[in-house]
Write an enzyme that holds these catalytic residues in place. Sequence first.
Site, PDB file in Angstrom:
ATOM      1  N   HIS A  52       0.843  -1.202   0.000  1.00 35.96           N
ATOM      2  CA  HIS A  52       0.000   0.000   0.000  1.00 35.96           C
ATOM      3  C   HIS A  52       0.872   1.243   0.000  1.00 35.96           C
ATOM      4  O   HIS A  52       2.093   1.148   0.128  1.00 35.96           O
ATOM      5  CB  HIS A  52      -1.010  -0.012   1.156  1.00 35.96           C
ATOM      6  CG  HIS A  52      -0.414   0.164   2.527  1.00 35.96           C
ATOM      7  ND1 HIS A  52       0.412  -0.773   3.106  1.00 35.96           N
ATOM      8  CD2 HIS A  52      -0.524   1.171   3.434  1.00 35.96           C
ATOM      9  CE1 HIS A  52       0.767  -0.345   4.311  1.00 35.96           C
ATOM     10  NE2 HIS A  52       0.221   0.828   4.529  1.00 35.96           N
ATOM     11  N   HIS A  54       1.456   4.011   1.850  1.00 30.51           N
ATOM     12  CA  HIS A  54       1.982   4.832   2.948  1.00 30.51           C
ATOM     13  C   HIS A  54       3.514   4.959   2.890  1.00 30.51           C
ATOM     14  O   HIS A  54       4.218   4.022   2.535  1.00 30.51           O
ATOM     15  CB  HIS A  54       1.553   4.264   4.299  1.00 30.51           C
ATOM     16  CG  HIS A  54       0.103   4.540   4.608  1.00 30.51           C
ATOM     17  ND1 HIS A  54      -0.627   3.822   5.520  1.00 30.51           N
ATOM     18  CD2 HIS A  54      -0.743   5.473   4.096  1.00 30.51           C
ATOM     19  CE1 HIS A  54      -1.866   4.298   5.573  1.00 30.51           C
ATOM     20  NE2 HIS A  54      -1.953   5.300   4.713  1.00 30.51           N
ATOM     21  N   ASP A  56       5.863   4.990   5.058  1.00 28.60           N
ATOM     22  CA  ASP A  56       6.735   4.083   5.814  1.00 28.60           C
ATOM     23  C   ASP A  56       6.779   2.689   5.177  1.00 28.60           C
ATOM     24  O   ASP A  56       7.405   1.778   5.725  1.00 28.60           O
ATOM     25  CB  ASP A  56       6.323   4.015   7.297  1.00 28.60           C
ATOM     26  CG  ASP A  56       4.956   3.424   7.520  1.00 28.60           C
ATOM     27  OD1 ASP A  56       4.054   3.662   6.690  1.00 28.60           O
ATOM     28  OD2 ASP A  56       4.768   2.722   8.533  1.00 28.60           O
ATOM     29  N   HIS A  57       6.151   2.552   4.010  1.00 31.87           N
ATOM     30  CA  HIS A  57       6.222   1.297   3.239  1.00 31.87           C
ATOM     31  C   HIS A  57       6.830   1.520   1.851  1.00 31.87           C
ATOM     32  O   HIS A  57       7.127   0.557   1.157  1.00 31.87           O
ATOM     33  CB  HIS A  57       4.824   0.675   3.082  1.00 31.87           C
ATOM     34  CG  HIS A  57       4.225   0.279   4.403  1.00 31.87           C
ATOM     35  ND1 HIS A  57       4.009  -1.035   4.760  1.00 31.87           N
ATOM     36  CD2 HIS A  57       3.834   1.020   5.459  1.00 31.87           C
ATOM     37  CE1 HIS A  57       3.510  -1.079   5.984  1.00 31.87           C
ATOM     38  NE2 HIS A  57       3.379   0.158   6.428  1.00 31.87           N
ATOM     39  N   HIS A 113      -7.485  -0.508   5.632  1.00 29.84           N
ATOM     40  CA  HIS A 113      -6.444   0.420   6.125  1.00 29.84           C
ATOM     41  C   HIS A 113      -6.226   1.496   5.067  1.00 29.84           C
ATOM     42  O   HIS A 113      -6.243   2.696   5.368  1.00 29.84           O
ATOM     43  CB  HIS A 113      -5.175  -0.376   6.397  1.00 29.84           C
ATOM     44  CG  HIS A 113      -4.000   0.453   6.806  1.00 29.84           C
ATOM     45  ND1 HIS A 113      -3.940   1.116   8.008  1.00 29.84           N
ATOM     46  CD2 HIS A 113      -2.833   0.718   6.168  1.00 29.84           C
ATOM     47  CE1 HIS A 113      -2.778   1.763   8.086  1.00 29.84           C
ATOM     48  NE2 HIS A 113      -2.095   1.541   6.986  1.00 29.84           N
ATOM     49  N   ASP A 135      -0.153  -3.552   6.555  1.00 31.30           N
ATOM     50  CA  ASP A 135      -0.806  -2.965   7.732  1.00 31.30           C
ATOM     51  C   ASP A 135      -2.262  -3.405   7.854  1.00 31.30           C
ATOM     52  O   ASP A 135      -3.086  -2.679   8.419  1.00 31.30           O
ATOM     53  CB  ASP A 135      -0.754  -1.430   7.658  1.00 31.30           C
ATOM     54  CG  ASP A 135       0.636  -0.879   7.941  1.00 31.30           C
ATOM     55  OD1 ASP A 135       1.523  -1.656   8.342  1.00 31.30           O
ATOM     56  OD2 ASP A 135       0.824   0.338   7.757  1.00 31.30           O
ATOM     57  N   HIS A 173       4.543  -4.244  11.347  1.00 31.61           N
ATOM     58  CA  HIS A 173       4.890  -3.499  12.564  1.00 31.61           C
ATOM     59  C   HIS A 173       4.991  -4.432  13.768  1.00 31.61           C
ATOM     60  O   HIS A 173       4.226  -5.390  13.885  1.00 31.61           O
ATOM     61  CB  HIS A 173       3.834  -2.428  12.879  1.00 31.61           C
ATOM     62  CG  HIS A 173       3.861  -1.258  11.947  1.00 31.61           C
ATOM     63  ND1 HIS A 173       4.706  -0.179  12.121  1.00 31.61           N
ATOM     64  CD2 HIS A 173       3.149  -1.003  10.837  1.00 31.61           C
ATOM     65  CE1 HIS A 173       4.499   0.697  11.142  1.00 31.61           C
ATOM     66  NE2 HIS A 173       3.555   0.224  10.343  1.00 31.61           N
TER      67      HIS A 173
END
Length: 261
Positions: A52, A54, A56-57, A113, A135, A173
């Site tokens: 996805h 985001h 942090d990915h 998400h 996530d 995470h």
Amino acid sequence: MNLVAVPAFTDNYIWMLHDGRQAIVVDPGEAAPVERALDERRLVLQAIVVTHHHGDHTGGIEALLPRLAPDATDGGVIATGRERIAHRTRAVVGDDVVTLLGCEFRVIDVPGHTAGHVAFYGEPAGEAPILLCGDTLFSGGCGRLFEGTPAQMLASLDALAALPDDTRVCCAHEYTLSNLAFASAVEPGNAALADYRAHCIRLRERGEPTLPGRLQTERAINPFLRSREPAVIASALRQGAANDSPVEVFAAIREWKNNYR
Ligand SMILES: [Zn+2]
């Protein structure tokens, strides 16, 4: 197939699969830990897989492009086709199949998400299955609903919960201990949950990841996979769920978790 959780930021894991020569990485939010993990093992990067959009990915993708092999799998950056992902070379959606290090992984649409979140599920020969779920599903918890509805997320989690018992759940995470503290508030009488929480506390005291977990464990301890369990329904009703339907129960538990400290 070797499975490595590469720590990134404060509590992310970038999952790496490798066969001793070639590697793929999943959701590289930053490049440096991936570069170190590749160099230490002298691995060639064959693909970057993205669940996805985001940051942090995805934040490490661009810096890793020079590390991709000239014959990289599907051009090297295999990502959800339902979101904007820079540098994507192959867009995938539910029921597509990608071959990573010789193993077929099926793409599963898991909106909730984010709207276009996908997961990847593979069965390496002679090993327990692998689920790369970003996530969506966490150990003892699930992702926040930034772009989807409770009904969408529940359907996504139900699809993941239907995978085989011994599936290794590779979440993005290390949220397990805080998730299990909340889960214990939802289901104080769940003995399997209490045992698993004690086990995970010992792992973290030794500095070890709690992941990957097993899907059968998640079904026994994760309140977001247990919206049909009487104890979870009772807690949801106390939190204001309108009725005992699985979507109402899931939504009430998710809302409670958003505000839980
Ligand atoms: Zn995310």
